[in-house]
Scaffold this active site. Structure first.
Site, PDB file in Angstrom:
ATOM      1  N   GLN A 121       0.955  -1.206  -0.094  1.00  0.00           N
ATOM      2  CA  GLN A 121       0.127   0.016  -0.177  1.00  0.00           C
ATOM      3  C   GLN A 121       0.800   1.365  -0.022  1.00  0.00           C
ATOM      4  O   GLN A 121       2.189   1.302   0.247  1.00  0.00           O
ATOM      5  CB  GLN A 121      -0.890   0.065   1.285  1.00  0.00           C
ATOM      6  N   HIS A 134      -7.761   4.155  20.082  1.00  0.00           N
ATOM      7  CA  HIS A 134      -6.988   3.118  20.781  1.00  0.00           C
ATOM      8  C   HIS A 134      -7.433   2.642  22.128  1.00  0.00           C
ATOM      9  O   HIS A 134      -7.340   1.621  22.375  1.00  0.00           O
ATOM     10  CB  HIS A 134      -5.488   3.552  20.754  1.00  0.00           C
ATOM     11  N   ASP A 157       0.935   0.654  13.955  1.00  0.00           N
ATOM     12  CA  ASP A 157       1.124   2.186  14.542  1.00  0.00           C
ATOM     13  C   ASP A 157       1.381   2.003  16.136  1.00  0.00           C
ATOM     14  O   ASP A 157       2.267   2.774  16.402  1.00  0.00           O
ATOM     15  CB  ASP A 157       0.091   3.179  14.296  1.00  0.00           C
ATOM     16  N   GLU A 184       1.327  -7.776  12.148  1.00  0.00           N
ATOM     17  CA  GLU A 184       1.077  -6.715  11.268  1.00  0.00           C
ATOM     18  C   GLU A 184       1.298  -7.104   9.903  1.00  0.00           C
ATOM     19  O   GLU A 184       2.405  -7.630   9.691  1.00  0.00           O
ATOM     20  CB  GLU A 184       1.718  -5.330  11.712  1.00  0.00           C
ATOM     21  N   ASP A 194       0.552 -12.004   7.087  1.00  0.00           N
ATOM     22  CA  ASP A 194      -0.840 -12.201   7.018  1.00  0.00           C
ATOM     23  C   ASP A 194      -1.750 -12.379   8.362  1.00  0.00           C
ATOM     24  O   ASP A 194      -1.205 -13.270   8.974  1.00  0.00           O
ATOM     25  CB  ASP A 194      -1.432 -13.120   6.100  1.00  0.00           C
ATOM     26  N   GLY A 195      -2.414 -11.362   8.836  1.00  0.00           N
ATOM     27  CA  GLY A 195      -2.964 -11.584  10.287  1.00  0.00           C
ATOM     28  C   GLY A 195      -3.924 -12.846  10.538  1.00  0.00           C
ATOM     29  O   GLY A 195      -3.667 -13.597  11.118  1.00  0.00           O
ATOM     30  N   ASP A 213      -7.540  -4.992  15.019  1.00  0.00           N
ATOM     31  CA  ASP A 213      -7.260  -3.467  14.733  1.00  0.00           C
ATOM     32  C   ASP A 213      -7.020  -3.394  13.386  1.00  0.00           C
ATOM     33  O   ASP A 213      -6.066  -3.048  12.770  1.00  0.00           O
ATOM     34  CB  ASP A 213      -5.979  -3.108  15.552  1.00  0.00           C
ATOM     35  N   ASP A 220     -10.289  -0.485   7.051  1.00  0.00           N
ATOM     36  CA  ASP A 220     -11.783  -0.776   6.412  1.00  0.00           C
ATOM     37  C   ASP A 220     -11.537  -2.015   5.828  1.00  0.00           C
ATOM     38  O   ASP A 220     -10.656  -2.590   5.191  1.00  0.00           O
ATOM     39  CB  ASP A 220     -12.186   0.407   5.364  1.00  0.00           C
TER      40      ASP A 220
END
Lengths: 298, 298
Positions: free
Chosen positions: B31, B62, B86, B106, B137-138, B156, B159
């Site tokens: 991304q 958070h 983050d 993450e 990959d989560g 977390d 979208d």
């Protein structure tokens, strides 16, 4: 006609909404009055390019402006709304079956005319036989009203700039107190503590200098800058955070944001708002803020 | 370098923020990763031009993602965060003194690297000796984890588009349940019922098909589309809406949004959200929604 409406929410933040129709756009004696059909929020009223209400979220603002305050008043028979030219606050006031008369003291007759034509979801309230419209300066109307004339005063003013500025002054709040009956309640829309923390705090400080009981509740209005919006409620004794009894609550069953549970919950402030407001009140407030760890404080 | 960052929040709504510096802008394998210094919200992380967190309001998201969930877990020793590059969710998890290990799974190593350099207010959590980073990959990480390995799983995710889409599927939620200890808790960020009502509802429906107790709380995150944000919490028995005891609450005293009173209040849903979620749950939900008039339901 389609395009993007832009509100410069602050010097550093803009919201843009796609619109598909301009339903009304005219300069009145006081301001630019626009009603647009937006794709995201439905019909929208903007004054001087600032969003006043949208079809999609006006219910949040109007319900939470009116109901926590009016529920703290045992018999709200005569209610004054200062501002409120879209009719939304009046619509919510009129849900309370005790109400015999609502006076809407709106500065700008052309706002009411435009809303009557294009925003029936709020302006239908103007057709209620209990409602009276008085056009002109809101502070002037209050100054001329009789002592104790109203059971509730609802200050539905735009941001504290230009014509609305006097409605954020302590002198105006003192005048509102004078026109309240002994068991009356005053509520003032008190802006977003995210974007305008000084305004939220100044209103609370002003009301605390005048009323024994002052509490702040909040709601989320997505089309407003900062979204987290506050309403400051002042009484002589009644605690606005107490939920209404079943008969009052049942009159509000058609609400889309307000619920009895949320009434109570809306007075539980986020920590940063609690600190903002507690810090602004001097010695008397220290005890109040200090009590925050135990009971719900706002 | 100054200019306006624009997020196309929906097809019909855009947010523009003035920025004064581009701190990082690079395409990772997955991304576009950007960190800007904005005038309104301070430092901001955006992925593919969608705001993930800002210095001014990340605390809301958070804290409310993590604390209502973790307080429902008697001893959250091992916690998995899916996403969370983050570091903000990890920072909040680490406030709980029972925590012995936090795994952050993450997708994008470059997000973590950029945040470590430019967002110390969230990414400082990565320096905690209790924290372990696992890139990839989560959903794959959860699929390979042992049964009952975690006391809490915090989803977390951004979208539900692109790489994050599998994290919104019932199969993923079922895998999360499998890796939870018997008294474990799952929390999923569940978007804005103003802007994405179908997402909020689908997550609740999915969790209700898997867990005996599912409750939704909410908060207001001004930089997110719709601002009214929800978090859906699932447990085997514990009620997440109950406030934590004094020892747990005192560990959270530095929070800026969460307070013990707000913990309880955040489960009182606005009427339209209550109806949205009640309506989505079939026969079992009818009784739940119907009970809304009496007790705080969410």
């Amino acid at each position: 006609v389609t395009g993007w409406f832009e509100e410069q929410q602050t010097a550093d933040m803009r919201l843009q909404l796609r619109y598909t129709r301009i339903l009304h756009r005219q300069r009145s004696r006081y301001q630019d009055v626009a009603i647009l059909e937006t794709a995201q929020f439905g019909r929208m009223l903007a004054l001087d390019n600032v969003i006043m209400c949208t079809e999609a979220d006006e219910f949040v603002y109007h319900e939470m402006l009116v109901h926590p305050a009016l529920c703290a008043c045992p018999r709200p028979r005569r209610v004054l709304i200062v501002g409120g030219g879209d009719g939304g606050a009046a619509r919510e006031v009129l849900r309370h079956p005790q109400v015999e008369e609502v006076v809407v003291a709106e500065l700008d007759e052309e706002v009411v005319a435009a809303c009557r034509e294009h925003l029936p979801f709020t302006a239908a309230a103007f057709d209620d036989p209990r409602l009276r419209l008085r056009f002109g300066d809101g502070a002037g109307f209050v100054a001329q009203a009789e002592d104790g004339a109203f059971d509730a005063v609802v200050v539905d003013a735009p941001d504290p700039v230009g014509h609305a500025l006097p409605l954020f002054q302590p002198a105006f709040h003192a005048a509102c107190r004078r026109v309240l009956a002994p068991h009356g309640v005053l509520v003032v829309q008190s802006d977003s503590p995210f974007v305008m923390p000084a305004v939220t705090r100044a209103i609370r400080t002003s009301l605390r200098s005048l009323f024994p009981v002052v509490r702040t509740c909040w709601a989320v209005v997505p089309s407003y800058a900062g979204a987290l919006w506050t309403f400051t409620v002042a009484t002589e004794a009644a605690d606005p955070a107490l939920p209404p009894g079943a008969p009052r609550a049942s009159a509000l069953a058609a609400c889309r944001y307000w619920r009895r549970e949320l009434h109570v919950a809306s007075f539980a402030l986020p920590a940063f708002v609690d600190r903002l407001l507690g810090a602004g009140e001097g010695a008397g407030a220290a005890g109040h803020a200090g009590a925050g760890g135990g009971a719900a404080s706002s």
